[in-house]
Design a protein around this motif. Structure first.
Motif, PDB file in Angstrom:
ATOM      1  N   TRP A 143     -17.015  -0.120  -4.458  1.00  0.00           N
ATOM      2  CA  TRP A 143     -15.595   0.039  -4.746  1.00  0.00           C
ATOM      3  C   TRP A 143     -14.743   0.156  -3.492  1.00  0.00           C
ATOM      4  O   TRP A 143     -15.070   0.887  -2.570  1.00  0.00           O
ATOM      5  N   SER A 144     -13.607  -0.542  -3.514  1.00  0.00           N
ATOM      6  CA  SER A 144     -12.581  -0.343  -2.486  1.00  0.00           C
ATOM      7  C   SER A 144     -11.208  -0.399  -3.160  1.00  0.00           C
ATOM      8  O   SER A 144     -11.029  -1.057  -4.186  1.00  0.00           O
ATOM      9  N   PHE A 145     -10.272   0.310  -2.579  1.00  0.00           N
ATOM     10  CA  PHE A 145      -8.910   0.392  -3.090  1.00  0.00           C
ATOM     11  C   PHE A 145      -7.961  -0.007  -1.969  1.00  0.00           C
ATOM     12  O   PHE A 145      -8.218   0.283  -0.803  1.00  0.00           O
ATOM     13  N   ASN A 146      -6.858  -0.677  -2.318  1.00  0.00           N
ATOM     14  CA  ASN A 146      -5.927  -1.080  -1.273  1.00  0.00           C
ATOM     15  C   ASN A 146      -4.482  -0.965  -1.732  1.00  0.00           C
ATOM     16  O   ASN A 146      -4.177  -0.973  -2.928  1.00  0.00           O
ATOM     17  N   VAL A 147      -3.613  -0.842  -0.734  1.00  0.00           N
ATOM     18  CA  VAL A 147      -2.166  -0.830  -0.920  1.00  0.00           C
ATOM     19  C   VAL A 147      -1.598  -1.784   0.118  1.00  0.00           C
ATOM     20  O   VAL A 147      -1.965  -1.734   1.289  1.00  0.00           O
ATOM     21  N   ASN A 148      -0.697  -2.670  -0.332  1.00  0.00           N
ATOM     22  CA  ASN A 148      -0.056  -3.623   0.566  1.00  0.00           C
ATOM     23  C   ASN A 148       1.451  -3.503   0.413  1.00  0.00           C
ATOM     24  O   ASN A 148       1.971  -3.599  -0.694  1.00  0.00           O
ATOM     25  N   ALA A 149       2.130  -3.291   1.534  1.00  0.00           N
ATOM     26  CA  ALA A 149       3.597  -3.266   1.553  1.00  0.00           C
ATOM     27  C   ALA A 149       4.064  -4.439   2.402  1.00  0.00           C
ATOM     28  O   ALA A 149       3.550  -4.658   3.506  1.00  0.00           O
ATOM     29  N   SER A 150       5.017  -5.223   1.869  1.00  0.00           N
ATOM     30  CA  SER A 150       5.500  -6.370   2.624  1.00  0.00           C
ATOM     31  C   SER A 150       7.019  -6.485   2.538  1.00  0.00           C
ATOM     32  O   SER A 150       7.634  -6.046   1.567  1.00  0.00           O
ATOM     33  N   ASP A 151       7.587  -7.072   3.564  1.00  0.00           N
ATOM     34  CA  ASP A 151       9.021  -7.307   3.673  1.00  0.00           C
ATOM     35  C   ASP A 151       9.215  -8.780   3.997  1.00  0.00           C
ATOM     36  O   ASP A 151       8.629  -9.286   4.960  1.00  0.00           O
ATOM     37  N   TYR A 152      10.016  -9.487   3.184  1.00  0.00           N
ATOM     38  CA  TYR A 152      10.244 -10.927   3.335  1.00  0.00           C
ATOM     39  C   TYR A 152      11.738 -11.161   3.509  1.00  0.00           C
ATOM     40  O   TYR A 152      12.539 -10.664   2.712  1.00  0.00           O
ATOM     41  N   ARG A 153      12.114 -11.917   4.537  1.00  0.00           N
ATOM     42  CA  ARG A 153      13.532 -12.190   4.800  1.00  0.00           C
ATOM     43  C   ARG A 153      13.737 -13.647   5.196  1.00  0.00           C
ATOM     44  O   ARG A 153      13.022 -14.163   6.051  1.00  0.00           O
ATOM     45  N   GLN A 154      14.722 -14.275   4.546  1.00  0.00           N
ATOM     46  CA  GLN A 154      15.131 -15.634   4.903  1.00  0.00           C
ATOM     47  C   GLN A 154      16.472 -15.567   5.628  1.00  0.00           C
ATOM     48  O   GLN A 154      17.270 -14.666   5.378  1.00  0.00           O
ATOM     49  N   ASP A 155      16.728 -16.553   6.478  1.00  0.00           N
ATOM     50  CA  ASP A 155      17.993 -16.569   7.209  1.00  0.00           C
ATOM     51  C   ASP A 155      19.179 -16.945   6.323  1.00  0.00           C
ATOM     52  O   ASP A 155      20.323 -16.854   6.748  1.00  0.00           O
ATOM     53  N   ASN A 156      18.937 -17.333   5.087  1.00  0.00           N
ATOM     54  CA  ASN A 156      20.027 -17.655   4.162  1.00  0.00           C
ATOM     55  C   ASN A 156      20.476 -16.433   3.351  1.00  0.00           C
ATOM     56  O   ASN A 156      21.274 -16.549   2.426  1.00  0.00           O
ATOM     57  N   GLY A 157      19.941 -15.253   3.685  1.00  0.00           N
ATOM     58  CA  GLY A 157      20.357 -14.036   3.016  1.00  0.00           C
ATOM     59  C   GLY A 157      19.383 -13.524   1.971  1.00  0.00           C
ATOM     60  O   GLY A 157      19.475 -12.378   1.549  1.00  0.00           O
ATOM     61  N   PHE A 158      18.450 -14.336   1.527  1.00  0.00           N
ATOM     62  CA  PHE A 158      17.489 -13.879   0.524  1.00  0.00           C
ATOM     63  C   PHE A 158      16.476 -12.955   1.185  1.00  0.00           C
ATOM     64  O   PHE A 158      15.991 -13.221   2.283  1.00  0.00           O
ATOM     65  N   SER A 159      16.129 -11.864   0.498  1.00  0.00           N
ATOM     66  CA  SER A 159      15.090 -10.967   1.000  1.00  0.00           C
ATOM     67  C   SER A 159      14.385 -10.314  -0.178  1.00  0.00           C
ATOM     68  O   SER A 159      14.917 -10.262  -1.292  1.00  0.00           O
ATOM     69  N   ALA A 160      13.186  -9.853   0.080  1.00  0.00           N
ATOM     70  CA  ALA A 160      12.402  -9.189  -0.964  1.00  0.00           C
ATOM     71  C   ALA A 160      11.452  -8.200  -0.307  1.00  0.00           C
ATOM     72  O   ALA A 160      10.985  -8.414   0.813  1.00  0.00           O
ATOM     73  N   ARG A 161      11.194  -7.138  -1.031  1.00  0.00           N
ATOM     74  CA  ARG A 161      10.189  -6.173  -0.614  1.00  0.00           C
ATOM     75  C   ARG A 161       9.201  -6.020  -1.751  1.00  0.00           C
ATOM     76  O   ARG A 161       9.580  -6.064  -2.921  1.00  0.00           O
ATOM     77  N   CYS A 162       7.948  -5.821  -1.394  1.00  0.00           N
ATOM     78  CA  CYS A 162       6.906  -5.784  -2.411  1.00  0.00           C
ATOM     79  C   CYS A 162       5.882  -4.708  -2.059  1.00  0.00           C
ATOM     80  O   CYS A 162       5.515  -4.548  -0.894  1.00  0.00           O
ATOM     81  N   LEU A 163       5.436  -4.000  -3.073  1.00  0.00           N
ATOM     82  CA  LEU A 163       4.369  -3.013  -2.920  1.00  0.00           C
ATOM     83  C   LEU A 163       3.322  -3.334  -3.981  1.00  0.00           C
ATOM     84  O   LEU A 163       3.632  -3.374  -5.173  1.00  0.00           O
ATOM     85  N   VAL A 164       2.102  -3.594  -3.542  1.00  0.00           N
ATOM     86  CA  VAL A 164       1.023  -3.990  -4.446  1.00  0.00           C
ATOM     87  C   VAL A 164      -0.165  -3.064  -4.222  1.00  0.00           C
ATOM     88  O   VAL A 164      -0.522  -2.777  -3.074  1.00  0.00           O
TER      89      VAL A 164
END
Length: 135
Positions: A107-128
Motif C-alpha cells: 500500500w501507498s498513499f499520495n497527495v498531489n497539488a498542482s497549479d496551472y496558468r495560461q497567458d490568456n488568463g485561464f488558470s486552475a488549481r487541483c488537489l488529488v
C-alpha cells in the motif's frame, strides 16, 4: 498529426532521480506545440517520497481559430471556425508537488497539488489524493 518526444532520466544518487522530457507536436489543423517538463523524485525516507514538477507548454492556434477579441472574428475561409481557447495560441506553466507515503510493501498513499496558468488568463488549481495497492 505527428510529433516526437525525447526523455532524459538521471539517477544522481540512491533515492534521487530527475526526468527531463521534451515533446514536439504538429497536426493538420496548423497547431504546433512544444512541451518541456522537469520532474524529480526524492526518497526523503524509505517511506516518504517528494516529486516536484515544472511543465512549460506553448502552442500555436489552429488555422480556423478566431478569438472573441480578434480584428477578424468571423469564420475562416474554409467555412469552419471556432473560438474554443484550447485551439488558440497560448503559453502555459504547470507547477506541482506530489507527496507519497509507502505504508507497507503493498500500500501507498499520495497527495498531489498542482497549479496551472495560461497567458490568456485561464488558470486552475487541483488537489488529488489516491492510493495504490500492489499485488
Amino acid at each position: 498529426s505527428r510529433g516526437f518526444a525525447l526523455r532524459w532520466i538521471k539517477s544522481w544518487q540512491p533515492g534521487v532521480v530527475s526526468n527531463l522530457w521534451y515533446r514536439y507536436y504538429t497536426d493538420d489543423w496548423g497547431i504546433v506545440g512544444h512541451t518541456v517538463e522537469l520532474k524529480a523524485h526524492w526518497d526523503v525516507t524509505p517511506r516518504w517520497r517528494l516529486s516536484p514538477v515544472l511543465r512549460l507548454h506553448h502552442q500555436t492556434a489552429a488555422d480556423f481559430y478566431r478569438g472573441y477579441a480578434d480584428a477578424v472574428n468571423t469564420f475562416a475561409a474554409t467555412g469552419f471556425g471556432v473560438n474554443d481557447a484550447r485551439l488558440g495560441e497560448f503559453t502555459a506553466k504547470t507547477t506541482a508537488l506530489n507527496v507519497e507515503y509507502q505504508s507497507s510493501r503493498e500500500w501507498s498513499f499520495n497527495v498531489n497539488a498542482s497549479d496551472y496558468r495560461q497567458d490568456n488568463g485561464f488558470s486552475a488549481r487541483c488537489l488529488v489524493t489516491g492510493f495504490t495497492y500492489k499485488y
